[in-house]
Each structure stands twice: as structure tokens, then as C-alpha cells.
Design a protein around this motif. Structure first.
Motif, mmCIF file in Angstrom:
data_model
loop_
_atom_site.group_PDB
_atom_site.id
_atom_site.type_symbol
_atom_site.label_atom_id
_atom_site.label_comp_id
_atom_site.label_asym_id
_atom_site.label_seq_id
_atom_site.Cartn_x
_atom_site.Cartn_y
_atom_site.Cartn_z
ATOM 1 N N LYS A 51 50.879 53.134 -39.876
ATOM 2 C CA LYS A 51 50.447 53.373 -38.503
ATOM 3 C C LYS A 51 51.561 52.946 -37.547
ATOM 4 C CE LYS A 51 46.934 51.749 -35.244
ATOM 5 N NZ LYS A 51 45.760 50.883 -35.103
ATOM 6 N N THR A 52 52.249 51.855 -37.918
ATOM 7 C CA THR A 52 53.288 51.285 -37.075
ATOM 8 C C THR A 52 54.475 50.858 -37.940
ATOM 9 O OG1 THR A 52 51.579 50.402 -35.609
ATOM 10 C CG2 THR A 52 53.793 49.508 -35.342
ATOM 11 N N ILE A 53 55.677 51.115 -37.429
ATOM 12 C CA ILE A 53 56.912 50.632 -38.061
ATOM 13 C C ILE A 53 57.605 49.728 -37.051
ATOM 14 C CG2 ILE A 53 59.171 51.257 -39.007
ATOM 15 C CD1 ILE A 53 57.931 54.042 -39.659
ATOM 16 N N ILE A 54 58.048 48.573 -37.520
ATOM 17 C CA ILE A 54 58.797 47.647 -36.673
ATOM 18 C C ILE A 54 60.157 47.405 -37.326
ATOM 19 C CG2 ILE A 54 58.876 45.339 -35.654
ATOM 20 C CD1 ILE A 54 55.747 45.398 -35.816
ATOM 21 N N HIS A 55 61.211 47.717 -36.595
ATOM 22 C CA HIS A 55 62.584 47.515 -37.078
ATOM 23 C C HIS A 55 63.206 46.400 -36.239
ATOM 24 C CE1 HIS A 55 66.672 48.060 -38.312
ATOM 25 N NE2 HIS A 55 66.367 49.116 -39.063
ATOM 26 N N THR A 56 63.531 45.279 -36.876
ATOM 27 C CA THR A 56 64.037 44.130 -36.131
ATOM 28 C C THR A 56 65.565 44.070 -36.104
ATOM 29 O OG1 THR A 56 63.600 42.712 -38.052
ATOM 30 C CG2 THR A 56 61.962 42.698 -36.286
ATOM 31 N N GLY A 57 66.182 45.206 -35.937
ATOM 32 C CA GLY A 57 67.590 45.242 -35.563
ATOM 33 C C GLY A 57 68.589 45.571 -36.639
ATOM 34 N N ASP A 58 69.767 45.945 -36.170
ATOM 35 C CA ASP A 58 70.879 46.423 -36.981
ATOM 36 C C ASP A 58 70.452 47.661 -37.764
ATOM 37 O OD1 ASP A 58 72.342 44.387 -35.885
ATOM 38 O OD2 ASP A 58 72.453 43.182 -37.698
ATOM 39 N N ILE A 59 70.236 48.719 -37.004
ATOM 40 C CA ILE A 59 69.717 49.976 -37.539
ATOM 41 C C ILE A 59 70.647 50.568 -38.594
ATOM 42 C CG2 ILE A 59 69.058 52.341 -36.935
ATOM 43 C CD1 ILE A 59 68.362 51.094 -34.098
ATOM 44 N N ALA A 60 71.955 50.523 -38.342
ATOM 45 C CA ALA A 60 72.952 51.000 -39.318
ATOM 46 C C ALA A 60 73.832 49.809 -39.687
ATOM 47 C CB ALA A 60 73.773 52.145 -38.740
ATOM 48 N N ASP A 61 73.273 48.926 -40.481
ATOM 49 C CA ASP A 61 73.901 47.626 -40.724
ATOM 50 C C ASP A 61 75.201 47.706 -41.517
ATOM 51 O OD1 ASP A 61 73.917 44.873 -40.285
ATOM 52 O OD2 ASP A 61 73.058 44.478 -42.262
ATOM 53 N N GLY A 181 71.606 46.810 -54.494
ATOM 54 C CA GLY A 181 72.859 47.046 -53.782
ATOM 55 C C GLY A 181 72.745 47.002 -52.274
ATOM 56 N N THR A 182 71.543 46.819 -51.745
ATOM 57 C CA THR A 182 71.368 46.813 -50.290
ATOM 58 C C THR A 182 72.234 45.750 -49.631
ATOM 59 O OG1 THR A 182 69.141 47.734 -50.443
ATOM 60 C CG2 THR A 182 69.686 46.575 -48.411
ATOM 61 N N ASP A 183 72.271 44.546 -50.193
ATOM 62 C CA ASP A 183 73.105 43.502 -49.596
ATOM 63 C C ASP A 183 74.584 43.856 -49.643
ATOM 64 O OD1 ASP A 183 71.177 41.794 -48.619
ATOM 65 O OD2 ASP A 183 71.025 40.655 -50.477
ATOM 66 N N ASN A 184 75.012 44.552 -50.687
ATOM 67 C CA ASN A 184 76.407 44.987 -50.728
ATOM 68 C C ASN A 184 76.689 45.998 -49.627
ATOM 69 O OD1 ASN A 184 77.032 43.361 -52.898
ATOM 70 N ND2 ASN A 184 76.561 44.928 -54.391
ATOM 71 N N TYR A 185 75.745 46.915 -49.389
ATOM 72 C CA TYR A 185 75.907 47.879 -48.296
ATOM 73 C C TYR A 185 75.903 47.177 -46.941
ATOM 74 C CZ TYR A 185 74.924 51.578 -51.701
ATOM 75 O OH TYR A 185 74.950 52.420 -52.773
ATOM 76 N N ARG A 186 75.175 46.070 -46.868
ATOM 77 C CA ARG A 186 75.165 45.276 -45.638
ATOM 78 C C ARG A 186 76.480 44.507 -45.476
ATOM 79 N NH1 ARG A 186 69.224 42.999 -46.971
ATOM 80 N NH2 ARG A 186 67.985 44.447 -45.722
ATOM 81 N N LEU A 187 77.369 44.678 -46.388
ATOM 82 C CA LEU A 187 78.663 44.005 -46.392
ATOM 83 C C LEU A 187 78.475 42.487 -46.462
ATOM 84 C CD1 LEU A 187 80.459 46.171 -43.701
ATOM 85 C CD2 LEU A 187 80.494 46.463 -46.183
ATOM 86 N N ARG A 188 77.666 42.097 -47.448
ATOM 87 C CA ARG A 188 77.371 40.680 -47.680
ATOM 88 C C ARG A 188 76.810 40.014 -46.424
ATOM 89 N NH1 ARG A 188 79.478 40.058 -52.683
ATOM 90 N NH2 ARG A 188 81.324 41.230 -53.158
ATOM 91 N N LYS A 189 75.747 40.588 -45.948
ATOM 92 C CA LYS A 189 75.113 40.210 -44.688
ATOM 93 C C LYS A 189 74.899 38.702 -44.568
ATOM 94 C CE LYS A 189 72.870 40.726 -40.889
ATOM 95 N NZ LYS A 189 73.610 40.464 -39.725
ATOM 96 N N ASN A 190 74.661 38.026 -45.664
ATOM 97 C CA ASN A 190 74.388 36.598 -45.572
ATOM 98 C C ASN A 190 75.624 35.784 -45.168
ATOM 99 O OD1 ASN A 190 75.633 37.088 -48.017
ATOM 100 N ND2 ASN A 190 74.414 35.599 -49.148
ATOM 101 N N ARG A 191 76.816 36.422 -45.127
ATOM 102 C CA ARG A 191 78.014 35.705 -44.711
ATOM 103 C C ARG A 191 78.710 36.335 -43.514
ATOM 104 N NH1 ARG A 191 81.437 35.647 -49.836
ATOM 105 N NH2 ARG A 191 79.782 36.673 -50.931
ATOM 106 N N LEU A 192 78.443 37.583 -43.216
ATOM 107 C CA LEU A 192 79.206 38.293 -42.206
ATOM 108 C C LEU A 192 78.333 38.720 -41.038
ATOM 109 C CD1 LEU A 192 81.987 39.640 -41.609
ATOM 110 C CD2 LEU A 192 81.129 41.650 -42.765
ATOM 111 N N GLY A 193 78.848 38.587 -39.837
ATOM 112 C CA GLY A 193 78.172 39.138 -38.667
ATOM 113 C C GLY A 193 77.044 38.297 -38.122
ATOM 114 N N LYS A 194 77.007 37.024 -38.449
ATOM 115 C CA LYS A 194 75.935 36.173 -37.931
ATOM 116 C C LYS A 194 76.138 35.876 -36.487
ATOM 117 C CE LYS A 194 74.376 34.100 -42.142
ATOM 118 N NZ LYS A 194 74.049 32.920 -42.837
#
Length: 194
Positions: A51-61, A181-194
Motif C-alpha cells: 500500500k505504501t513504500i518508504i525510501h529513506t534515501g540514497d536512491i542510486a547509492d 552483493g548489495t553492499d558491494n554495489y553500495r561501494l562498501r556503504k558501511n565505510r564510505l559516504g557517512k
């Protein structure tokens, strides 16, 4: 059997959707979505029929627009296509811009609403606090939805970078795994772009 299906979907780039949320009209919360997984997300939405989608940012991460502004044309193309797909799979879509988003470069369909960090919305008597970053969440809500990093809190804090969160009422929250592989596509999101 269900655990084996989850693993197989994950390994082959899909998102396993349990039967009890198929055609459920639930709320789906996603965040920090690299363009490489858009097809998997759309296939998941076709099953859930939220019914509802909520996207909390970085649409093309995977583009990391804050770090690579020269990719604005790629960002516009990928993000606008994805937002249109999201709007076609739900009555209402909320987008909370992230640090790698450029809202002024997006085409926003009629059923998509941009909200900002610290705002709240109410859906089916559930008050939801919205933010891209954990530290910008509002107070006094039933559930907190965010992304960006690996912060967490109690069961009411739903981190959209860790899981896809499917919300069926105040207490029924189903956490789905993003494709392998999602985190790899995020370019190691847990370390980059914070």
C-alpha cells in the motif's frame, strides 16, 4: 524448506518473499538502493503489492552523487526510472532524501511525496519517524525508519540498509534480505559516504 528458498533467492540475486506477505498491502521500507538491484526490488514489490513504500534515501547509492557530482546525468536517469517504477507498484511512495540524492533533479509522480529528516507520517494508526541518518530521527513515534549506516536501536528502529522492512501493523515486522552483493554495489556503504 523456507530457509533453503531464502538462501537460493539471495545467492541468485533475488529477494525471497514469504507467503504470508504476498498480496498483503503492507508497508515496505527500503534504503540506500544501488541501481543494480532495482529489478529485484520491483519483482519483490510485484509479489507484496504494498500500500505504501518508504525510501529513506540514497536512491542510486552506487553512484554516490555527493562524492561524484559529475555523474548527475546517470543519477537522474537511474533514479527517475526507479521512482516511476516504485510509484507504479504502490498507492503512495515517500522519499526521504539522503546525502547522495539531488531532489531538484528528480521527476516526482503525483503519488510520490518527498519528506525530510525528522518528519513523521501516520499510516494505519502507526506513527512513523523518518530520516536518512539515525541521529536525525524524531522522537515520540511508534517506529523509526532510517538508512545510511549500520546504527540500530531496539526493535522499533528499522534500518533500511540492513534489511528490507515489511511492516504489517505495529508489531509484525518482516525483515527481508537484499540480494547478494548489495553492499558491494553500495561501494562498501558501511565505510564510505557517512
Amino acid at each position: 524448506m523456507e530457509d533453503k528458498l531464502k538462501v537460493l533467492y539471495h545467492i541468485f540475486g533475488g529477494i525471497y518473499v514469504p507467503r504470508d506477505i504476498v498480496n498483503s498491502g503492507a508497508i515496505v521500507h527500503i534504503s540506500d538502493t544501488p541501481s543494480f538491484i532495482y529489478n529485484s526490488i520491483i519483482k519483490m514489490l510485484e509479489k507484496i503489492k504494498p500500500k505504501t513504500i518508504i525510501h529513506t534515501g540514497d536512491i542510486a547509492d552506487d553512484i554516490k552523487l555527493e562524492l561524484r557530482p559529475q555523474l548527475i546525468d546517470v543519477y537522474k536517469k537511474e533514479s527517475n526510472k526507479f521512482i516511476l517504477q516504485l510509484s507504479n507498484h504502490s498507492e503512495k511512495v515517500y522519499i526521504i532524501p539522503g546525502n547522495h540524492d539531488s531532489i531538484e533533479n528528480l521527476t516526482i509522480p503525483d503519488n510520490v511525496e518527498v519528506k525530510y529528516e525528522g518528519e513523521t507520517i501516520k499510516i494505519d494508526d502507526i506513527k512513523l519517524g523518518l530520516a536518512h541518518k539515525f541521529e536525525n530521527l524524531p522522537d515520540n513515534v511508534d517506529l523509526f525508519l532510517f538508512g545510511h549506516d549500520l546504527n540500530s536501536g531496539d526493535f522499533r528502529y528499522l534500518n533500511g540498509i540492513k534489511n528490507i522492512n515489511v511492516i504489517k501493523g505495529r508489531k509484525e515486522i518482516i525483515k527481508l534480505c537484499y540480494p547478494i552483493g548489495t553492499d558491494n554495489y553500495r561501494l562498501r556503504k558501511n565505510r564510505l559516504g557517512k
